[in-house]
Design a protein around this motif. Sequence first.
Motif, PDB file in Angstrom:
ATOM      1  N   LYS A 642     -15.822 -29.799  -8.913  1.00 24.45           N
ATOM      2  CA  LYS A 642     -14.467 -29.775  -9.178  1.00 24.45           C
ATOM      3  C   LYS A 642     -14.041 -28.743  -8.045  1.00 24.45           C
ATOM      4  O   LYS A 642     -14.444 -27.380  -7.707  1.00 24.45           O
ATOM      5  CB  LYS A 642     -14.207 -29.486 -10.496  1.00 24.45           C
ATOM      6  N   PRO A 643     -12.798 -29.098  -7.480  1.00 25.38           N
ATOM      7  CA  PRO A 643     -12.112 -28.067  -6.669  1.00 25.38           C
ATOM      8  C   PRO A 643     -11.555 -27.233  -7.146  1.00 25.38           C
ATOM      9  O   PRO A 643     -10.700 -27.051  -8.202  1.00 25.38           O
ATOM     10  CB  PRO A 643     -11.251 -28.901  -5.525  1.00 25.38           C
ATOM     11  N   SER A 644     -11.019 -25.760  -6.570  1.00 29.90           N
ATOM     12  CA  SER A 644     -10.010 -24.989  -7.024  1.00 29.90           C
ATOM     13  C   SER A 644      -8.730 -25.558  -6.146  1.00 29.90           C
ATOM     14  O   SER A 644      -8.875 -25.952  -5.044  1.00 29.90           O
ATOM     15  CB  SER A 644     -10.398 -23.447  -6.522  1.00 29.90           C
ATOM     16  N   VAL A 645      -7.643 -25.312  -7.050  1.00 32.51           N
ATOM     17  CA  VAL A 645      -6.331 -26.145  -6.506  1.00 32.51           C
ATOM     18  C   VAL A 645      -5.208 -24.898  -6.372  1.00 32.51           C
ATOM     19  O   VAL A 645      -5.044 -24.063  -7.295  1.00 32.51           O
ATOM     20  CB  VAL A 645      -5.985 -26.966  -7.672  1.00 32.51           C
ATOM     21  N   ASP A 646      -4.945 -24.969  -5.086  1.00 31.91           N
ATOM     22  CA  ASP A 646      -3.451 -24.051  -4.762  1.00 31.91           C
ATOM     23  C   ASP A 646      -2.504 -24.826  -4.247  1.00 31.91           C
ATOM     24  O   ASP A 646      -2.604 -25.682  -3.494  1.00 31.91           O
ATOM     25  CB  ASP A 646      -3.994 -22.993  -3.915  1.00 31.91           C
ATOM     26  N   TYR A 647      -1.315 -24.709  -4.909  1.00 34.58           N
ATOM     27  CA  TYR A 647       0.024 -25.194  -4.573  1.00 34.58           C
ATOM     28  C   TYR A 647       0.580 -24.279  -3.594  1.00 34.58           C
ATOM     29  O   TYR A 647       0.671 -23.112  -3.698  1.00 34.58           O
ATOM     30  CB  TYR A 647       0.920 -25.609  -5.746  1.00 34.58           C
ATOM     31  N   PHE A 648       1.236 -24.820  -2.512  1.00 38.01           N
ATOM     32  CA  PHE A 648       2.247 -24.148  -1.463  1.00 38.01           C
ATOM     33  C   PHE A 648       3.110 -25.217  -1.013  1.00 38.01           C
ATOM     34  O   PHE A 648       3.211 -26.516  -1.292  1.00 38.01           O
ATOM     35  CB  PHE A 648       1.141 -23.422  -0.533  1.00 38.01           C
ATOM     36  N   THR A 649       3.943 -24.560  -0.229  1.00 37.67           N
ATOM     37  CA  THR A 649       5.179 -25.319   0.324  1.00 37.67           C
ATOM     38  C   THR A 649       5.141 -25.121   1.625  1.00 37.67           C
ATOM     39  O   THR A 649       4.986 -24.171   2.215  1.00 37.67           O
ATOM     40  CB  THR A 649       6.675 -24.888  -0.160  1.00 37.67           C
ATOM     41  N   LYS A 650       5.403 -26.385   2.406  1.00 41.06           N
ATOM     42  CA  LYS A 650       5.078 -26.500   3.647  1.00 41.06           C
ATOM     43  C   LYS A 650       6.587 -26.737   4.276  1.00 41.06           C
ATOM     44  O   LYS A 650       7.138 -27.683   3.983  1.00 41.06           O
ATOM     45  CB  LYS A 650       4.147 -27.517   4.299  1.00 41.06           C
ATOM     46  N   SER A 651       7.190 -26.004   5.229  1.00 40.97           N
ATOM     47  CA  SER A 651       8.426 -26.002   5.717  1.00 40.97           C
ATOM     48  C   SER A 651       8.448 -26.447   7.366  1.00 40.97           C
ATOM     49  O   SER A 651       7.693 -25.927   8.162  1.00 40.97           O
ATOM     50  CB  SER A 651       9.253 -24.743   5.513  1.00 40.97           C
ATOM     51  N   LYS A 652       9.366 -27.112   7.849  1.00 33.40           N
ATOM     52  CA  LYS A 652       9.578 -27.685   9.319  1.00 33.40           C
ATOM     53  C   LYS A 652      10.821 -28.061   9.501  1.00 33.40           C
ATOM     54  O   LYS A 652      11.249 -29.051   8.988  1.00 33.40           O
ATOM     55  CB  LYS A 652       8.294 -28.522   9.549  1.00 33.40           C
TER      56      LYS A 652
END
Length: 734
Positions: A642-652
């Motif tokens: 199972k992976p470790s999960v990290d949420y983030f926001t990508k802006s462009k």
Amino acid sequence: MKTKLFLITPPFTQLNTPYPATAYIKGFLNTKGIDSVQADLGIEVILKLFSKEGLLNLFKVSGLKFQDSKNTISDNSKRIYALQEEYIKTIDAVIRFLQGKNPTLALQICQEGYLPEASRFAQLEELDWAFGTMGTQDKGKHLATLYLEDISDFIVECVDYNFGFSRYAERLGRSANSFDELYEALQQEPTYIDDALLSILKERIETIQPTVFLISIPFPGNLYSAFRSAQWIKEYHPEIKIAAGGGFPNTELRSLSDARVFEFFDFITLDDGEVPLEELIANIENANYNSYKRTFLLEDGKVVYKNNSVKQDYKQSQLGTPDYSDLLLDKYISVIEIVNPMHRMWSDGRWNKLTMAHGCYWGKCTFCDISLDYIKIYEPVAASLLCDRMEQMMEQTGENGFHYVDEAAPPALMRALALEILRRKLSVTWWTNIRFEKSFSRDLCLLLKASGCIAVSGGLEVASDRLLKLIDKGVTVEQVAKVTRNFTEAGIMVHSYLMYGYPTQTVQETVDSLEMVRQLFEAGVLQSGFWHQFAMTAHSPVGMHPEKFGVVKETEIIGTFANNDINYIDSTGIDHEKFSFGLKKSLFNFMHGICFDYELQDWFEFKIPKTKISREYIFNALEVADDFNIKPAAKIVWLGGKPSVDYFTKSKKGNSWDMVSLTFHDKKDSFTIQTNKQEGEWVVAILDKIAVASTKIFTFQEIKSDFESNLEDFELFWHSKPINTLREFGLLVL
């Protein structure tokens, strides 16, 4: 009458692990509540001979030959005799080392001056380069093996010329159409080796007190000792009934008619032994029973074959787990000859033996005994039952190495077995024999490797598409190249059985076959191989219909004893034997990664034609792209965690997206993939569903439907960088 069976394998088979026939039968007898004891008299005789007491006696007996001036004795044997004190001093320690009980001795063995050296050590200069890749334990095993082989050479010259570590008096069993020579040998006084065998047998019979003595005869090299053992029982314990079965009777004795054989045996059975043995026991316990299954016996002075039993052979699931109790599992010795990687596996280490399937699922090869039941009747065993048996055997033997001894293990069952091993989280090592099927894809090979598969062996036979078609092998050279590459890249060693002298094979085809083999080794997709000359057998399509294959039998006379190997005349008139040395010498070098630039002519002392095979044939075959279309029914499995999960926001450019970073750890590396939030969460969920530990296996179509229930463009996502990365690290399509 209480029946008690004593099951033996007579000398000699393997030094490192028991031949499994008696363990299979004992496992079956357990399911019937029948009392039995088994022994491998081969390893017991070896340990008696190769001991301090054994060598003292050996040199004492051989001394008589040295005292007789009429005897011509080689300088090598004179040297060993002169060094007898050194051999006697070191033998027990060396045997314990080869049994894995004295590992520190390797340090001393590897230093010159500990072991006495005779002619076998002369090859060391040629093999010095190999020790660079061998650890101290392996080098010690190899030197100890040479030491034992020196003693063996001494035994052969000075005491008993029939001796061999894995066979005894084999020539008496090979193509013995007549029983005369073997019968005459049995009228002579027991040999030095016989005396060792019979002293052990006497002790065992007195301790066990069996009512039935059962001898498994797997090979010609066990035949003489089997008869000698039976002869002794007949003389000193005539009340004990004696039966024989196994590979040699099953192939060689199917037309047995010499009544003298039954001066030694009461019964000889054919094919699967469980029901014949069960019926024999019933006949022994009840004289009026008179029901036999595939059994030869003597009636009114004549050999008769009885097969009047109505009992059906048992299903493989009913036979029980092979039982290795009674065998001296901690006494077997591992030797290393190092010349051939696969042959090393045969002789080094303890292997529990199992079978995935009875018979061969292909059953078409024209050189094979496909008319006999042991090949013809195909019956696989469920993967769950195989794993049950593996767990039971590991608990009993303390060993987690398994050699599946199938004629050809079925790819679908190998896949199911691998998945079951991984589900149960078993730590095992296993290897088996296969056909080079195109179904052995890259991903299937990776799955097999993950489950503990370390090696496979398969028949390329003659590396010629014309002859492969004539053999009805069902493969092409190009296909073999791709399959061997898939195994090799997965980290699974590949051994190939190679054949020369097949009916109608031309000199040009032999040369071209060697060139194919050279290229396979040069490409690194084969690691091991062995050439053998074609032999025609009575129960193969070639033997039964020689006219279809351009050969003529030299004689149609059927012998009264063994009938399997057939002498024949090939219409080509070619002497294939003359190619033997060159083929084997070239292969020895190819296996060690050298001499690929030699001309093929360099391996032969006679003129051969130039090969017609392009030097890039195998290279080009491996360059052909595989078909990447995935069938809807293909099974999808995830080997990773199972992976470790990290949420983030990508802006462009003023826009932003919710993204997910998934970090995975396998045993060697860590890697990360990034997707948008929805796709990332789907990946986490689906990997959990298709994890190898899951009891349900999902198809490609089911995964596609799952994705499309909430998201779009599955094909686009499946071929995206994140999924391609997962495919590199354990997302398998099977």
